[in-house]
Design a protein around this motif. Structure first.
Motif, PDB file in Angstrom:
ATOM      1  N   SER A  37      -0.977 -10.699   3.429  1.00 23.98           N
ATOM      2  CA  SER A  37       0.173 -11.485   2.948  1.00 23.98           C
ATOM      3  C   SER A  37       1.462 -11.229   3.723  1.00 23.98           C
ATOM      4  N   ASP A  38       1.340 -11.057   5.009  1.00 25.44           N
ATOM      5  CA  ASP A  38       2.505 -10.856   5.867  1.00 25.44           C
ATOM      6  C   ASP A  38       2.295 -11.714   7.112  1.00 25.44           C
ATOM      7  N   GLU A  39       3.126 -12.749   7.234  1.00 22.75           N
ATOM      8  CA  GLU A  39       2.927 -13.732   8.292  1.00 22.75           C
ATOM      9  C   GLU A  39       3.033 -13.123   9.690  1.00 22.75           C
ATOM     10  N   GLU A  40       4.082 -12.344   9.929  1.00 23.90           N
ATOM     11  CA  GLU A  40       4.271 -11.758  11.263  1.00 23.90           C
ATOM     12  C   GLU A  40       3.165 -10.763  11.603  1.00 23.90           C
ATOM     13  N   ALA A  41       2.818  -9.937  10.642  1.00 26.95           N
ATOM     14  CA  ALA A  41       1.742  -8.964  10.878  1.00 26.95           C
ATOM     15  C   ALA A  41       0.419  -9.688  11.120  1.00 26.95           C
ATOM     16  N   SER A  42       0.189 -10.772  10.399  1.00 22.71           N
ATOM     17  CA  SER A  42      -1.041 -11.555  10.595  1.00 22.71           C
ATOM     18  C   SER A  42      -1.088 -12.123  12.011  1.00 22.71           C
ATOM     19  N   LYS A  43       0.033 -12.647  12.480  1.00 18.51           N
ATOM     20  CA  LYS A  43       0.086 -13.176  13.850  1.00 18.51           C
ATOM     21  C   LYS A  43      -0.213 -12.070  14.866  1.00 18.51           C
ATOM     22  N   ASN A  47      -3.360 -11.982  17.419  1.00 22.51           N
ATOM     23  CA  ASN A  47      -3.143 -11.847  18.870  1.00 22.51           C
ATOM     24  C   ASN A  47      -3.900 -10.649  19.431  1.00 22.51           C
ATOM     25  N   ASP A  48      -3.922  -9.541  18.681  1.00 19.75           N
ATOM     26  CA  ASP A  48      -4.700  -8.372  19.108  1.00 19.75           C
ATOM     27  C   ASP A  48      -6.189  -8.702  19.194  1.00 19.75           C
ATOM     28  N   VAL A  49      -6.666  -9.469  18.214  1.00 19.04           N
ATOM     29  CA  VAL A  49      -8.081  -9.855  18.195  1.00 19.04           C
ATOM     30  C   VAL A  49      -8.422 -10.686  19.436  1.00 19.04           C
ATOM     31  N   LEU A  72     -13.731  -8.304  13.377  1.00 20.25           N
ATOM     32  CA  LEU A  72     -12.594  -7.670  14.039  1.00 20.25           C
ATOM     33  C   LEU A  72     -11.311  -7.877  13.236  1.00 20.25           C
ATOM     34  N   VAL A  73     -11.101  -9.079  12.739  1.00 18.15           N
ATOM     35  CA  VAL A  73      -9.909  -9.351  11.923  1.00 18.15           C
ATOM     36  C   VAL A  73      -9.942  -8.514  10.655  1.00 18.15           C
ATOM     37  N   ARG A  74     -11.072  -8.484   9.984  1.00 19.97           N
ATOM     38  CA  ARG A  74     -11.181  -7.700   8.753  1.00 19.97           C
ATOM     39  C   ARG A  74     -10.877  -6.226   9.004  1.00 19.97           C
ATOM     40  N   ASN A  75     -11.450  -5.679  10.050  1.00 20.95           N
ATOM     41  CA  ASN A  75     -11.230  -4.263  10.358  1.00 20.95           C
ATOM     42  C   ASN A  75      -9.777  -3.974  10.707  1.00 20.95           C
ATOM     43  N   LYS A  76      -9.159  -4.871  11.457  1.00 19.57           N
ATOM     44  CA  LYS A  76      -7.748  -4.674  11.805  1.00 19.57           C
ATOM     45  C   LYS A  76      -6.864  -4.802  10.559  1.00 19.57           C
ATOM     46  N   CYS A  77      -7.226  -5.676   9.641  1.00 18.06           N
ATOM     47  CA  CYS A  77      -6.477  -5.796   8.377  1.00 18.06           C
ATOM     48  C   CYS A  77      -6.603  -4.508   7.560  1.00 18.06           C
ATOM     49  N   LEU A  78      -7.787  -3.957   7.500  1.00 15.87           N
ATOM     50  CA  LEU A  78      -7.987  -2.711   6.757  1.00 15.87           C
ATOM     51  C   LEU A  78      -7.196  -1.572   7.400  1.00 15.87           C
ATOM     52  N   ASP A  79      -7.178  -1.515   8.727  1.00 17.34           N
ATOM     53  CA  ASP A  79      -6.374  -0.506   9.417  1.00 17.34           C
ATOM     54  C   ASP A  79      -4.890  -0.686   9.096  1.00 17.34           C
ATOM     55  N   TYR A  80      -4.448  -1.931   9.076  1.00 15.09           N
ATOM     56  CA  TYR A  80      -3.048  -2.237   8.765  1.00 15.09           C
ATOM     57  C   TYR A  80      -2.705  -1.773   7.347  1.00 15.09           C
ATOM     58  N   ILE A  81      -3.582  -2.057   6.401  1.00 14.00           N
ATOM     59  CA  ILE A  81      -3.351  -1.666   5.004  1.00 14.00           C
ATOM     60  C   ILE A  81      -3.292  -0.141   4.886  1.00 14.00           C
ATOM     61  N   LYS A  82      -4.202   0.555   5.551  1.00 13.34           N
ATOM     62  CA  LYS A  82      -4.193   2.021   5.535  1.00 13.34           C
ATOM     63  C   LYS A  82      -2.896   2.555   6.125  1.00 13.34           C
ATOM     64  N   HIS A  83      -2.477   1.956   7.225  1.00 15.21           N
ATOM     65  CA  HIS A  83      -1.234   2.392   7.874  1.00 15.21           C
ATOM     66  C   HIS A  83      -0.036   2.172   6.954  1.00 15.21           C
ATOM     67  N   LYS A  84      -0.030   1.062   6.241  1.00 15.80           N
ATOM     68  CA  LYS A  84       1.063   0.776   5.305  1.00 15.80           C
ATOM     69  C   LYS A  84       1.098   1.812   4.180  1.00 15.80           C
ATOM     70  N   LYS A  85      -0.072   2.247   3.722  1.00 22.29           N
ATOM     71  CA  LYS A  85      -0.124   3.280   2.680  1.00 22.29           C
ATOM     72  C   LYS A  85       0.480   4.581   3.186  1.00 22.29           C
ATOM     73  N   VAL A  86       0.182   4.938   4.418  1.00 23.54           N
ATOM     74  CA  VAL A  86       0.742   6.161   4.997  1.00 23.54           C
ATOM     75  C   VAL A  86       2.254   6.014   5.152  1.00 23.54           C
ATOM     76  N   GLU A  87       2.702   4.849   5.593  1.00 22.39           N
ATOM     77  CA  GLU A  87       4.147   4.612   5.705  1.00 22.39           C
ATOM     78  C   GLU A  87       4.817   4.768   4.341  1.00 22.39           C
TER      79      GLU A  87
END
Length: 173
Positions: A37-43, A47-49, A72-87
């Motif tokens: 649910s983050d447009e910029e992060a999704s873009k 792009n990374d994919v 690949l998208v799913r895995n990158k989303c999960l990594d993003y969510i994990k990173h957000k939790k750490v932040e």
């Protein structure tokens, strides 16, 4: 229905890459957006994919292209969510040790010194892993690869340090 036909060399040409991009970009973007649910992060993720798709174009097979992209998208989303939790945990830790009153800066400096001491007293590889993730802003996956451990292993080292720091300051409040 097959949208793409790769030659026997399994090589994704520039033209076919552009076609894949046009066909899949929107689909992958909305799939990603459902996770985070983050447009910029999704873009950024999409792009990374596509960057990874381009770098691995010689290894792709037509029949697994769609699965490859969505996984690949799913895995990158999960990594993003994990990173957000750490932040978020880092933000909570920061809030524990910061003060709004200027006369409390001395206490703040003492606390920073205490954190530096905790970090300097850590055993390896915990100390280096924490330093690389928090101070050098390396991703868990990068550090995991460097130490030949899993990303969960990196997370355990980080959580250990955060518990030590949090424990030091929670008892004082």
């Amino acid at each position: 229905m097959k949208i793409f036909h790769f030659p026997n060399t399994s090589r994704l040409s520039k033209e076919k890459f552009e076609t894949v991009y046009r066909v899949y970009y929107s689909r992958l973007f909305y799939y990603c957006f459902q996770f985070i649910s983050d447009e910029e992060a999704s873009k950024d993720i999409i792009n990374d994919v596509f960057e990874k798709l381009w770098t691995q174009r010689h290894e792709l097979k037509e029949e697994t292209l769609s699965t490859f992209l969505y996984t690949l998208v799913r895995n990158k989303c999960l990594d993003y969510i994990k990173h957000k939790k750490v932040e978020q945990q880092y933000t909570e830790l920061y809030e524990l040790i910061t003060y709004e009153e200027p006369d409390e800066y001395e206490l703040y400096e003492q606390q920073i010194s205490q954190i530096e001491k905790i970090i300097s007293d850590l055993d390896e590889p915990t100390k280096s892993i924490f330093t690389k993730c928090y101070f050098l802003n390396k991703k868990y996956a990068e550090v995991a690869e460097e130490y030949n451990i899993s990303t969960n292993g990196v997370k355990k080292h980080i959580m250990k340090v955060l518990r030590l720091i949090r424990g030091k300051f929670e008892t004082k409040k």
